[in-house]
Design a protein around this motif. Structure first.
Motif, PDB file in Angstrom:
ATOM      1  N   LYS A  23       0.832  -1.203   0.000  1.00 48.60           N
ATOM      2  CA  LYS A  23       0.000   0.000   0.000  1.00 48.60           C
ATOM      3  C   LYS A  23       0.864   1.250   0.000  1.00 48.60           C
ATOM      4  CE  LYS A  23      -4.207   2.002   1.793  1.00 48.60           C
ATOM      5  NZ  LYS A  23      -5.367   1.879   2.702  1.00 48.60           N
ATOM      6  N   TYR A  24       1.942   1.211   0.761  1.00 48.52           N
ATOM      7  CA  TYR A  24       2.844   2.360   0.796  1.00 48.52           C
ATOM      8  C   TYR A  24       3.418   2.645  -0.587  1.00 48.52           C
ATOM      9  CZ  TYR A  24       6.675   5.429   2.044  1.00 48.52           C
ATOM     10  OH  TYR A  24       7.524   6.496   2.100  1.00 48.52           O
ATOM     11  N   HIS A  37       2.164   1.944  -3.391  1.00 49.56           N
ATOM     12  CA  HIS A  37       1.102   2.357  -4.321  1.00 49.56           C
ATOM     13  C   HIS A  37       0.735   3.818  -4.146  1.00 49.56           C
ATOM     14  CE1 HIS A  37      -0.579  -0.872  -6.863  1.00 49.56           C
ATOM     15  NE2 HIS A  37       0.007  -1.682  -5.999  1.00 49.56           N
ATOM     16  N   ARG A  38       0.723   4.309  -2.898  1.00 50.91           N
ATOM     17  CA  ARG A  38       0.213   5.673  -2.704  1.00 50.91           C
ATOM     18  C   ARG A  38       0.957   6.478  -1.653  1.00 50.91           C
ATOM     19  NH1 ARG A  38      -5.457   5.467   0.535  1.00 50.91           N
ATOM     20  NH2 ARG A  38      -4.735   7.569   1.025  1.00 50.91           N
ATOM     21  N   GLY A  39       1.947   5.890  -0.995  1.00 46.16           N
ATOM     22  CA  GLY A  39       2.709   6.647  -0.017  1.00 46.16           C
ATOM     23  C   GLY A  39       1.981   6.935   1.272  1.00 46.16           C
ATOM     24  N   THR A  75       8.282   0.716  -9.299  1.00 43.54           N
ATOM     25  CA  THR A  75       7.709   1.896  -8.665  1.00 43.54           C
ATOM     26  C   THR A  75       7.828   3.088  -9.605  1.00 43.54           C
ATOM     27  OG1 THR A  75       8.445   1.034  -6.536  1.00 43.54           O
ATOM     28  CG2 THR A  75       7.730   3.325  -6.589  1.00 43.54           C
ATOM     29  N   GLN A 113      -1.849  15.068  -1.931  1.00 42.40           N
ATOM     30  CA  GLN A 113      -2.043  14.619  -3.302  1.00 42.40           C
ATOM     31  C   GLN A 113      -0.762  13.959  -3.809  1.00 42.40           C
ATOM     32  OE1 GLN A 113      -3.231  18.483  -4.940  1.00 42.40           O
ATOM     33  NE2 GLN A 113      -5.266  17.641  -5.295  1.00 42.40           N
ATOM     34  N   ASN A 114      -0.821  13.468  -5.045  1.00 44.27           N
ATOM     35  CA  ASN A 114       0.360  12.905  -5.675  1.00 44.27           C
ATOM     36  C   ASN A 114       1.491  13.935  -5.667  1.00 44.27           C
ATOM     37  OD1 ASN A 114       2.108  12.109  -8.174  1.00 44.27           O
ATOM     38  ND2 ASN A 114       0.832  10.327  -7.760  1.00 44.27           N
ATOM     39  N   ASP A 157       3.301  10.600 -12.863  1.00 45.90           N
ATOM     40  CA  ASP A 157       2.759  10.398 -11.528  1.00 45.90           C
ATOM     41  C   ASP A 157       3.752   9.612 -10.672  1.00 45.90           C
ATOM     42  OD1 ASP A 157       0.389  11.755 -11.922  1.00 45.90           O
ATOM     43  OD2 ASP A 157      -0.718   9.977 -12.556  1.00 45.90           O
ATOM     44  N   GLY A 198      -2.064   5.939   3.668  1.00 44.84           N
ATOM     45  CA  GLY A 198      -3.267   5.135   3.804  1.00 44.84           C
ATOM     46  C   GLY A 198      -3.181   4.041   4.844  1.00 44.84           C
ATOM     47  N   TRP A 229       4.667   7.144  -7.250  1.00 45.22           N
ATOM     48  CA  TRP A 229       4.147   5.982  -6.528  1.00 45.22           C
ATOM     49  C   TRP A 229       3.219   5.165  -7.426  1.00 45.22           C
ATOM     50  CZ3 TRP A 229       7.369   5.160  -2.876  1.00 45.22           C
ATOM     51  CH2 TRP A 229       7.808   6.151  -2.007  1.00 45.22           C
ATOM     52  N   GLY A 230       2.859   4.005  -6.956  1.00 48.87           N
ATOM     53  CA  GLY A 230       2.163   3.043  -7.802  1.00 48.87           C
ATOM     54  C   GLY A 230       3.159   2.323  -8.695  1.00 48.87           C
TER      55      GLY A 230
END
Length: 222
Positions: A87-88, A90-92, A176, A146-147, A166, A94, A168-169
Motif C-alpha cells: 500500500k505504501y 502504491h500511494r505513499g 515503482t 495529493q500525488n 505520476d 493510507g 508511486w504506484g
C-alpha cells in the motif's frame, strides 16, 4: 475523528515479528544485506509473498481490529490484500502503524464519523455531504496529500508538472513509478520513503546521475 476512506492498521509488534524479524533485528544480517533481502525482490513477487504475512498479522491483531470495526472504523488490507508495504508503494500513505490510538477508538474514547465527505467548515463545526453536522471546538486537518507531482506543480509550475509522471504506484513492468528514477524532466528527481528505502535507493539514484554526468548514459537511454 472523521474517516473519509478505509485505513490499513497493523500493530507495531506484529509488524516487527512477522515482517521484519530475522531481517531487521538484533540477530539479523548486517543492515546492508538486510536492505538487499528486503528490497531486491520484484514488487509483484514481494506483494504476493506479503499476502500470507498480512493474513498472519491480522490473526495476531484480531482483537483490536474487531474493536475498530465495531466502533465504525473502516479497514482494508492494501492492494490485493498484500499489506502495508504494498500500500505504501502504491500511494505513499493510507495506513497506521498502531502504537496505542486504536485502543482509544475501540474503547469509544475517540468517536468515529466514517464515509462522508465534508461539505462545509463552519465557525463551530462541520457539515457533511449527508446533511449531518458535527460541533467542534477545534478542527485539525489531517487529510493526507495529493500525488507528489501536484506538489511539484505548486512549487515549480505547470510546465514542469506536465513533463513529469505520476509518483508511486507501479508501472507496466511492476516497478515503482518515477521515484528514485527518471521523472520525464531532465535534472529533476523525486526521492522519498522511509530510512531503509532512502538508504538503498539513494545509491541507485546516485549511479544514474553519475552515469549521465560522465557521459556513460543519456537521459533517454533505457
Amino acid at each position: 475523528m472523521v474517516q473519509r476512506s478505509s485505513t490499513l492498521v497493523v500493530g507495531v509488534e506484529s509488524l516487527m515479528d512477522v515482517d521484519m524479524k530475522g531481517v531487521y533485528s538484533e540477530d539479523g544480517p548486517p543492515v546492508e544485506d538486510a536492505d538487499i533481502i528486503n528490497l531486491s525482490t520484484p514488487n509483484v513477487v514481494a506483494a504476493r509473498l506479503k499476502v500470507d504475512n498480512t493474513r498472519e498479522i491480522n490473526k495476531r491483531d484480531a482483537p483490536i481490529l474487531h474493536g475498530l470495526q465495531a466502533a465504525g472504523f473502516a479497514l482494508d488490507n492494501g492492494p490485493e490484500s498484500a499489506g502495508i508495504m504494498t500500500k505504501y508503494l502504491h500511494r505513499g500513505g493510507g495506513y497506521y502503524i498502531d502504537v496505542g490510538c486504536s485502543q482509544l477508538i475501540a474503547d469509544g474514547k475517540i468517536k468515529i464519523k466514517q464515509g462522508q465527505e465534508i461539505a462545509q467548515v463552519k465557525e463551530h463545526g462541520l457539515t457533511f455531504g449527508d446533511g449531518s453536522e458535527l460541533e467542534a471546538d477545534e478542527i485539525v486537518f489531517a487529510t493526507g496529500y495529493q500525488n507528489m507531482r501536484e506538489t511539484a506543480r505548486k512549487i515549480f509550475g505547470d510546465e514542469l508538472a506536465e513533463r513529469v509522471k505520476d509518483v508511486w504506484g507501479f508501472d507496466e513492468e511492476g516497478e515503482t513509478r518515477t521515484m528514485w528514477r527518471r521523472t520525464g524532466h531532465p535534472g529533476f528527481w523525486f526521492f522519498g520513503g522511509n530510512l531503509a528505502l532512502c538508504r538503498f535507493f539513494s545509491r541507485l539514484l546516485a549511479l544514474q546521475i553519475k552515469g549521465m554526468e560522465v557521459g556513460l548514459m543519456g537521459y533517454e537511454d533505457d
